[in-house]
Enzyme design. Structure first.
Site, PDB file in Angstrom:
ATOM      1  CD  GLU A   7       7.871   4.320   3.850  1.00 34.41           C
ATOM      2  OE1 GLU A   7       8.178   3.219   4.385  1.00 34.41           O
ATOM      3  OE2 GLU A   7       7.603   4.430   2.647  1.00 34.41           O
ATOM      4  CD  GLU A 108       9.518   6.152  -0.814  1.00 32.36           C
ATOM      5  OE1 GLU A 108       8.769   5.158  -0.982  1.00 32.36           O
ATOM      6  OE2 GLU A 108      10.437   6.180   0.007  1.00 32.36           O
TER       7      GLU A 108
END
Length: 163
Positions: A7, A108
């Protein structure tokens, strides 16, 4: 498999893709110098961003640092209506840049919190079906307490599902 950044759009770089791309190249080269056969995956954004992925792949092609596997997360409601267009758009970017198709790994997925997705089979099948139809690998997000396999099992003498 090495996933150098998790991220990066939310944790370190925000919208500074110049710094991110340059750091990607540096880390990529370092990993290759240590392990020439390593599988390197990225860019690992919090969600699919067509513009960023086009710019990143262009940078990678021009700088000899293409990933072996392309990654991003799917954690939001837009997954249900947008998934097939995300994959199609990504594949069109590869083709337009002359890059051979890379495996995609959604490392994810699922919406966070109890009673949303992760512990509810009827919800999870919606995610899994889309990944299977698209021939994409995916890993459930891991946010729940240790010991319950992310809501797949329960402790003794406790309820066995979320409602």
């Amino acid at each position: 498999m090495y996933v150098p950044f998790n991220e990066p759009d939310g944790n370190w770089y925000g919208t500074n893709t110049t710094a991110l791309f340059n750091d990607w190249k540096t880390v990529y080269q370092k990993i290759r110098s240590i392990d020439p056969t390593a599988k390197i995956a990225g860019l690992n954004y919090r969600w699919y961003d067509s513009t960023v992925y086009r710019n990143w792949l262009t940078f990678c092609k021009n700088n000899n640092c293409l990933p072996d596997i392309v990654t991003w997360h799917e954690l939001q409601n837009s997954f249900f209506s947008g998934w097939y267009s995300f994959v199609s758009d990504y594949r069109s970017i590869e083709a337009s840049l002359g890059i051979s198709p890379r495996p995609i790994s959604i490392n994810e997925y699922g919406r966070s919190g109890n009673n949303v997705d992760l512990g509810i089979p009827g919800q999870m099948i919606q995610w899994i079906t889309r990944f299977e139809n698209s021939k994409v690998d995916a890993c459930r997000a891991y946010w729940m307490p240790a010991g319950d396999l992310n809501q797949l099992v329960t402790e003794n003498n406790k309820a066995n599902g979320y409602f």
